[in-house]
Write an enzyme that holds these catalytic residues in place. Structure first.
Site, mmCIF file in Angstrom:
data_model
loop_
_atom_site.group_PDB
_atom_site.id
_atom_site.type_symbol
_atom_site.label_atom_id
_atom_site.label_comp_id
_atom_site.label_asym_id
_atom_site.label_seq_id
_atom_site.Cartn_x
_atom_site.Cartn_y
_atom_site.Cartn_z
ATOM 1 N N GLY A 165 70.117 51.188 43.109
ATOM 2 C CA GLY A 165 71.498 50.941 43.485
ATOM 3 C C GLY A 165 71.827 49.460 43.451
ATOM 4 N N ILE B 176 69.965 54.477 43.102
ATOM 5 C CA ILE B 176 69.816 54.462 44.547
ATOM 6 C C ILE B 176 68.733 53.458 44.928
ATOM 7 C CG2 ILE B 176 70.552 56.864 44.780
ATOM 8 C CD1 ILE B 176 67.596 57.577 45.356
ATOM 9 N N SER B 177 68.826 52.946 46.143
ATOM 10 C CA SER B 177 67.848 52.019 46.696
ATOM 11 C C SER B 177 67.793 50.768 45.818
ATOM 12 C CB SER B 177 66.489 52.708 46.837
ATOM 13 O OG SER B 177 65.596 51.956 47.612
ATOM 14 N N ASN B 178 66.616 50.371 45.340
ATOM 15 C CA ASN B 178 66.565 49.230 44.424
ATOM 16 C C ASN B 178 67.368 49.504 43.157
ATOM 17 O OD1 ASN B 178 65.026 47.684 46.111
ATOM 18 N ND2 ASN B 178 63.120 47.897 44.967
ATOM 19 N N GLY C 131 73.945 54.144 45.465
ATOM 20 C CA GLY C 131 73.552 54.763 46.715
ATOM 21 C C GLY C 131 72.531 53.922 47.452
#
Length: 601
Positions: free
Chosen positions: A272, A268-270, A292
């Site tokens: 992801g 997720i985030s970085n 995500g």
């Protein structure tokens, strides 16, 4: 208490890394690994929560160190797990974790860790593989992940570990060249492979090349490697280390190869963004990807540095023109500061208007014209309140430009501060806790950004913005670094599921996942897209009453996508269809229900 038992496997694993002849689906040679360690985690110290369980993770204070200045590797690991769980998941009572979704089950097993280098890098990145005792050699599965944000090696435990470990899969992690291996320039000390503090030359995970003798350096900002450009390679090396760790864990079932082991990437985030980068090119080693709220940059979209520096400048003023803001930030404390920002922007010629209301409308209009939605702005108020935009901008400018400590012209110094806000040397106890407590980007864990213009902060923000919009040597240097992070298409035929909250205020979907999905689908790639209404970026902040009342968590959808992908690979169901998921916020003081999530069935 049964402390972890260290196994002396370094020589064997390093030899294995260099000499393996197992066939794989790619011709690329496996990398060399250093500082290889193996530990056992059973009884009161398991893989998923270090024995804390959900009650221990919910505790408001971190697990204590017997000696604050010299914690043991076991104590540091337990505290790092506590910190990273709480930084990613909503663990608050009524939030649904462990009841409606997710798991903190006791999972006994082993951990294998190492340092690795990608070609051209000057600093290593961390790798970790968790192998549960329940791993089934007849159904070989690896879940590979990358830490969110700039977090340390346990920064994806609540994402990949919470799903993969209870299912008996090995889980591989990378800190993707960021993490919490801080270096104290005053003391000449950094972090060893086991998390403890050591001096230069003592097997440190980050040893910066700098002539400065005062302050605190950290890998994401000061490695001079622009690690984001290599995120995909970091993820692949984690998967390679997983196979070699499994060879060591189950020699009777070796070799473990990409041909005979399922590998699903999730983040997720970085993290992801990292797994989407791993999906490019020669990603025939991957079986599926779930990403995500990804920080991902494609041609024609706005990169993180562009919209972050714009938000750092304009958003505090613009929020005065946005209604129904979540709390915190507290309006009584924020409005005077935001009004002052409006006046500063007017003086700098960046907004129009003769009073604060008109100036706020001007800033608001400019942000919306550049793609910001009011939903993203409302959720972005949290990043304004925590000064996250400035923190991200300073760190990423240094990383993209490959600047060392103190070299960024806009001000890039980090230090401990005294009660008088003057720089001071860190204490041994502060230094010892950084690896476990820090999030990877100061301010936090007692480390602060030293503002070069404390009476005129707008000067620094304009300088940072100028590294995107300007045309001098420094600006070109930073933009070249950003260009190196641009994503390519995923491999043809690779199943990819992208999940993003429509209210994300840190990585708005309009600047990241939406253009990525359009680009990939128009090129015929098998990318599916779930857009989740009333979901913002930080599940961990849903414990704040107003955030829990108006937003739903994103992690349930990540776990569900992993379930669907796994079933698809087993031939037991289709991949998820594209969907805009109409969730229902639970409201103030109410527990989360399955009906609130409205997960497609």
């Amino acid at each position: 208490m049964n402390p972890p038992i260290r196994l002396v496997l370094a020589g064997a694993l390093v030899a294995l890394a260099g000499c393996t002849s197992s066939p794989t689906r790619t011709a690329e040679a496996a990398p060399m690994f250093s500082a290889v360690r193996a530990t056992e985690h059973r009884g009161s110290d398991d893989l998923l929560t270090a024995g804390l369980g959900l009650p221990g993770l919910r505790a408001m204070t971190p697990p204590a160190f017997a000696d604050a200045a010299q914690p043991t590797p076991e104590e540091l690991r337990r505290r790092a797990l506590w910190s990273n769980w709480r930084g990613i998941a909503d663990l608050a009572p009524g939030g649904g974790f462990g009841e409606l979704y997710g798991s903190t089950a006791t999972v006994p097993g082993r951990e294998f860790s190492a340092l690795a280098m990608v070609t051209g890098a000057s600093q290593p990145h961390r790798l970790l593989v968790q192998v549960p005792d329940a791993f089934d050699v007849s159904r070989r599965c690896v879940v590979v992940s990358a830490s969110s944000g700039s977090r340390g090696i346990y920064g994806a435990i609540a994402v990949a570990g919470a799903w993969g470990l209870p299912k008996g899969c090995a889980v591989a992690y990378t800190d993707k060249g960021a993490g919490t291996d801080y270096f104290d320039l005053d003391a000449g000390q950094g972090v060893r492979a086991d998390g403890t503090v050591g001096a230069r030359g003592d097997g440190l995970a980050f040893d910066p090349a700098t002539t400065s003798s005062s302050g605190i350096a950290f890998k994401h900002a000061h490695s001079k490697d622009n690690p984001e450009a290599d995120w995909g390679r970091h993820v692949k090396q984690a998967a390679q280390f997983a196979l070699q760790s499994l060879d060591q864990a189950f020699p009777q079932a070796a070799p473990f190869t990409f041909d005979n082991t399922r590998v699903i990437a999730v983040g997720i985030s970085n993290g992801g963004g990292a797994v989407l980068r791993a999906a490019e090119g020669d990603s025939d080693w991957l079986d599926a990807v779930v990403a995500g709220e990804p920080n991902i940059h494609v041609e024609g979209a706005r990169p993180l540095y562009d919209y972050t520096t714009q938000a750092a400048l304009l958003m505090p003023c613009a929020l005065l023109d946005v209604d129904n803001l979540p709390q915190p930030p507290l309006a009584a404390q924020s409005k005077p500061l935001w009004t002052q920002r409006c006046a500063q922007l007017k003086e700098a010629g960046l907004v129009d208007g003769s009073d604060a209301a008109a100036q706020a409308r001007s800033a608001h209009t400019r942000l919306k014209a550049d793609g910001w939605t009011d939903e993203a702005l409302r959720a972005g108020a949290l990043s304004v309140g925590f000064d996250l935009w400035r923190a991200v901008a300073v760190t990423y400018a240094s990383a993209y430009g490959r600047y060392g400590f103190g070299e960024l012209r806009c001000g890039n110094r980090y230090t401990a501060l005294g009660t008088d806000l003057a720089p001071r040397a860190a204490t041994p106890a502060e230094r010892a806790a950084w690896w476990a407590d820090a999030s990877g980007i100061p301010p936090g864990a007692g480390v602060h950004i030293l503002e070069p213009n404390p009476t005129a902060p707008l000067t620094t923000l304009q300088c940072l913005r100028g590294l995107w919009s300007g045309n001098d040597e420094d600006a070109r240097r930073v933009r070249d670094g950003i260009a190196a992070t641009r994503a390519e298409l995923p491999r043809k035929g690779l199943p990819v599921v992208v999940i993003h909250g429509t209210d994300d205020g840190l990585i708005p979907q309009a600047f990241s996942s939406a253009p990525y999905v359009r680009h990939a689908q128009s090129a015929g790639r098998d990318v599916r897209y779930w857009q989740v209404r009333n979901a913002q970026h930080f599940d961990a902040f849903l414990g704040l009453p107003d955030y829990g009342a108006r937003y739903v968590p994103l992690l349930p959808y990540v776990y569900e996508a992993l379930d669907r992908v796994s079933a698809y690979l087993d031939g037991a169901g289709p991949l998820p269809a594209d969907a805009v998921i109409a969730t229902t916020p639970r409201g103030m003081g109410k527990p989360l229900q399955a009906s609130n999530l409205a997960i497609p069935r």
